[in-house]
Design a protein around this motif. Sequence first.
Motif, PDB file in Angstrom:
ATOM      1  N   HIS A   1     -23.897  12.784  47.860  1.00  9.54           N
ATOM      2  CA  HIS A   1     -22.519  12.702  47.375  1.00  9.54           C
ATOM      3  C   HIS A   1     -21.856  11.424  47.875  1.00  9.54           C
ATOM      4  CE1 HIS A   1     -18.483  13.916  46.201  1.00  9.54           C
ATOM      5  NE2 HIS A   1     -18.081  13.652  47.446  1.00  9.54           N
ATOM      6  N   THR A   2     -22.016  11.140  49.178  1.00  9.98           N
ATOM      7  CA  THR A   2     -21.433   9.918  49.749  1.00  9.98           C
ATOM      8  C   THR A   2     -22.035   8.671  49.114  1.00  9.98           C
ATOM      9  OG1 THR A   2     -21.057  11.036  51.867  1.00  9.98           O
ATOM     10  CG2 THR A   2     -21.069   8.627  51.881  1.00  9.98           C
ATOM     11  N   ALA A   3     -23.361   8.674  48.955  1.00 16.91           N
ATOM     12  CA  ALA A   3     -24.040   7.496  48.410  1.00 16.91           C
ATOM     13  C   ALA A   3     -23.613   7.229  46.968  1.00 16.91           C
ATOM     14  CB  ALA A   3     -25.557   7.691  48.489  1.00 16.91           C
ATOM     15  N   LEU A   4     -23.544   8.279  46.154  1.00 14.81           N
ATOM     16  CA  LEU A   4     -23.162   8.097  44.752  1.00 14.81           C
ATOM     17  C   LEU A   4     -21.696   7.691  44.620  1.00 14.81           C
ATOM     18  CD1 LEU A   4     -25.041  11.120  43.123  1.00 14.81           C
ATOM     19  CD2 LEU A   4     -25.625   8.695  42.971  1.00 14.81           C
ATOM     20  N   THR A   5     -20.840   8.257  45.465  1.00  9.46           N
ATOM     21  CA  THR A   5     -19.423   7.890  45.429  1.00  9.46           C
ATOM     22  C   THR A   5     -19.241   6.416  45.773  1.00  9.46           C
ATOM     23  OG1 THR A   5     -18.763  10.145  46.049  1.00  9.46           O
ATOM     24  CG2 THR A   5     -17.154   8.386  46.385  1.00  9.46           C
ATOM     25  N   ASP A   6     -19.914   5.955  46.840  1.00 10.68           N
ATOM     26  CA  ASP A   6     -19.810   4.550  47.231  1.00 10.68           C
ATOM     27  C   ASP A   6     -20.425   3.636  46.176  1.00 10.68           C
ATOM     28  OD1 ASP A   6     -18.534   5.293  49.503  1.00 10.68           O
ATOM     29  OD2 ASP A   6     -19.929   4.333  50.892  1.00 10.68           O
ATOM     30  N   ALA A   7     -21.542   4.044  45.595  1.00  8.66           N
ATOM     31  CA  ALA A   7     -22.206   3.213  44.588  1.00  8.66           C
ATOM     32  C   ALA A   7     -21.310   3.018  43.366  1.00  8.66           C
ATOM     33  CB  ALA A   7     -23.540   3.827  44.184  1.00  8.66           C
ATOM     34  N   ARG A   8     -20.637   4.088  42.939  1.00  2.23           N
ATOM     35  CA  ARG A   8     -19.715   3.972  41.797  1.00  2.23           C
ATOM     36  C   ARG A   8     -18.543   3.050  42.140  1.00  2.23           C
ATOM     37  NH1 ARG A   8     -20.875   9.618  40.976  1.00  2.23           N
ATOM     38  NH2 ARG A   8     -19.081  10.157  42.278  1.00  2.23           N
ATOM     39  N   ALA A   9     -17.997   3.198  43.345  1.00  8.91           N
ATOM     40  CA  ALA A   9     -16.871   2.352  43.747  1.00  8.91           C
ATOM     41  C   ALA A   9     -17.286   0.882  43.859  1.00  8.91           C
ATOM     42  CB  ALA A   9     -16.305   2.842  45.083  1.00  8.91           C
ATOM     43  N   LEU A  10     -18.491   0.634  44.369  1.00 10.60           N
ATOM     44  CA  LEU A  10     -18.968  -0.738  44.498  1.00 10.60           C
ATOM     45  C   LEU A  10     -19.161  -1.401  43.141  1.00 10.60           C
ATOM     46  CD1 LEU A  10     -21.592  -0.232  47.360  1.00 10.60           C
ATOM     47  CD2 LEU A  10     -19.589  -1.709  47.490  1.00 10.60           C
ATOM     48  N   HIS A  11     -19.715  -0.647  42.191  1.00  8.40           N
ATOM     49  CA  HIS A  11     -19.987  -1.226  40.879  1.00  8.40           C
ATOM     50  C   HIS A  11     -18.727  -1.356  40.019  1.00  8.40           C
ATOM     51  CE1 HIS A  11     -24.170  -0.483  42.029  1.00  8.40           C
ATOM     52  NE2 HIS A  11     -24.493  -1.353  41.091  1.00  8.40           N
ATOM     53  N   ALA A  12     -17.605  -0.879  40.540  1.00  9.85           N
ATOM     54  CA  ALA A  12     -16.321  -1.114  39.868  1.00  9.85           C
ATOM     55  C   ALA A  12     -15.670  -2.403  40.349  1.00  9.85           C
ATOM     56  CB  ALA A  12     -15.383   0.067  40.105  1.00  9.85           C
ATOM     57  N   ARG A  13     -16.284  -3.072  41.334  1.00 11.07           N
ATOM     58  CA  ARG A  13     -15.746  -4.313  41.885  1.00 11.07           C
ATOM     59  C   ARG A  13     -16.728  -5.445  41.586  1.00 11.07           C
ATOM     60  NH1 ARG A  13     -13.769  -2.971  47.954  1.00 11.07           N
ATOM     61  NH2 ARG A  13     -13.133  -5.157  47.766  1.00 11.07           N
ATOM     62  N   PRO A  14     -16.378  -6.371  40.694  1.00 10.33           N
ATOM     63  CA  PRO A  14     -17.300  -7.447  40.301  1.00 10.33           C
ATOM     64  C   PRO A  14     -17.831  -8.266  41.471  1.00 10.33           C
ATOM     65  CG  PRO A  14     -15.412  -7.372  38.826  1.00 10.33           C
ATOM     66  CD  PRO A  14     -15.109  -6.430  39.943  1.00 10.33           C
ATOM     67  N   SER A  15     -17.004  -8.493  42.491  1.00  9.70           N
ATOM     68  CA  SER A  15     -17.459  -9.298  43.627  1.00  9.70           C
ATOM     69  C   SER A  15     -18.602  -8.613  44.363  1.00  9.70           C
ATOM     70  CB  SER A  15     -16.304  -9.560  44.587  1.00  9.70           C
ATOM     71  OG  SER A  15     -15.786  -8.348  45.108  1.00  9.70           O
ATOM     72  N   ARG A  16     -18.519  -7.281  44.490  1.00 10.18           N
ATOM     73  CA  ARG A  16     -19.581  -6.546  45.165  1.00 10.18           C
ATOM     74  C   ARG A  16     -20.837  -6.483  44.292  1.00 10.18           C
ATOM     75  NH1 ARG A  16     -16.699  -7.615  48.595  1.00 10.18           N
ATOM     76  NH2 ARG A  16     -15.783  -6.303  50.221  1.00 10.18           N
ATOM     77  N   VAL A  17     -20.658  -6.339  42.996  1.00  7.49           N
ATOM     78  CA  VAL A  17     -21.817  -6.317  42.083  1.00  7.49           C
ATOM     79  C   VAL A  17     -22.561  -7.647  42.153  1.00  7.49           C
ATOM     80  CG1 VAL A  17     -22.541  -6.165  39.670  1.00  7.49           C
ATOM     81  CG2 VAL A  17     -20.768  -4.631  40.542  1.00  7.49           C
ATOM     82  N   LEU A  18     -21.799  -8.745  42.158  1.00 12.05           N
ATOM     83  CA  LEU A  18     -22.414 -10.065  42.229  1.00 12.05           C
ATOM     84  C   LEU A  18     -23.160 -10.249  43.543  1.00 12.05           C
ATOM     85  CD1 LEU A  18     -22.835 -12.881  41.031  1.00 12.05           C
ATOM     86  CD2 LEU A  18     -20.654 -13.563  42.071  1.00 12.05           C
ATOM     87  N   ALA A  19     -22.544  -9.836  44.652  1.00 17.06           N
ATOM     88  CA  ALA A  19     -23.199  -9.984  45.954  1.00 17.06           C
ATOM     89  C   ALA A  19     -24.436  -9.103  46.052  1.00 17.06           C
ATOM     90  CB  ALA A  19     -22.212  -9.634  47.072  1.00 17.06           C
ATOM     91  N   LEU A  20     -24.319  -7.868  45.581  1.00 17.13           N
ATOM     92  CA  LEU A  20     -25.425  -6.913  45.697  1.00 17.13           C
ATOM     93  C   LEU A  20     -26.621  -7.334  44.849  1.00 17.13           C
ATOM     94  CD1 LEU A  20     -26.423  -4.145  46.764  1.00 17.13           C
ATOM     95  CD2 LEU A  20     -25.397  -3.113  44.733  1.00 17.13           C
ATOM     96  N   TRP A  21     -26.402  -7.484  43.558  1.00 17.49           N
ATOM     97  CA  TRP A  21     -27.517  -7.767  42.647  1.00 17.49           C
ATOM     98  C   TRP A  21     -27.904  -9.240  42.674  1.00 17.49           C
ATOM     99  CZ3 TRP A  21     -30.435  -4.002  40.922  1.00 17.49           C
ATOM    100  CH2 TRP A  21     -29.885  -2.707  40.859  1.00 17.49           C
TER     101      TRP A  21
END
Length: 319
Positions: A196-216
């Motif tokens: 639950h924690t992992a999926l919640t954080d993953a959804r929140a991260l992928h809603a922020r373009p800066s985090r998506v760019l850094a992650l992927w």
Amino acid sequence: MALSVTPVLRRVPLRQIACLIPLVLITVWVVTHWSVIAEGAGRLRGADPVWLLIAVAVTGLCWVAASCVRQGAILERLPAGRLLASQFAAGAANHVLPAGLGAHAVTLRFLRNCGIPLSRGTASLALYSLVEPIARFVLLFALLAAVPGALPLDEITPDGRTLLVLLLVVAAALAALALALFAIGPLRRTVRGFLHTALTDARALHARPSRVLALWGGALAFPALQASVLASVAVALEVPLPWHHVAIAYLAASIAAGMVPTPGGIGSVDAALVLTLVASGVPLTVATATVLGFRIITVWLPLLPGALVLGALVRWKVL
């Protein structure tokens, strides 16, 4: 009358001892592998020094890419300098424990000291562990699509019996894990809360373009940079193989060797790399020298500085 051990433990310099542990482990590792280090250095004496320096410079960028992935896997803004230092230190720790556990342990300790709760820090490590192999597969398939036939699958693919054994082992491990989850109530609840924690954080991260760019972006850049290091060493040794073939060989070998949890991939990645390069037409001695040069630059040169940084971060209570 029972003696209390708490005052005694308080007098033991535990933090100073913890600072020395990485250095001792790294020293033991270097001593036990000294013959390999000497052989690799001897083979590289005739290599082009300019391309070797390029390989060293690209290796430095690998820690920047790793830091980007770590930042992209967490919502909070992390201190950039300390994050980069922690990833440099994690590289040394990663060559002591298998399956990336050393790097994950250092990173988790860093996140905890940055105020990240344990559950969310662990979830970020899980996201990192998921994104990293996906990025390798994406890069490999993209290169194979661009250069068909660059990977001699018929020469490096295991026979049917070996594949069957691997599938049975994986199936048995998954079945045992599923049985444990269903049979042990507390474990099932812990895993449910973690997911639950992992999926919640993953959804929140992928809603922020800066985090998506850094992650992927970081996840794609890291294996590309590692492949570039290998390609630079290959050019320095005049390996008769195009750079994109060397990159494909690295990606294929690292993915295959990822199934064998060794510290830093040492041994499993090396063997897979030599096998893949030889299957691509590189002479065995040249392939061995290339892999040794790759290991010297990416592992042995940063090993002692990384251990010193790790000890310093522990002493300064960053970790």
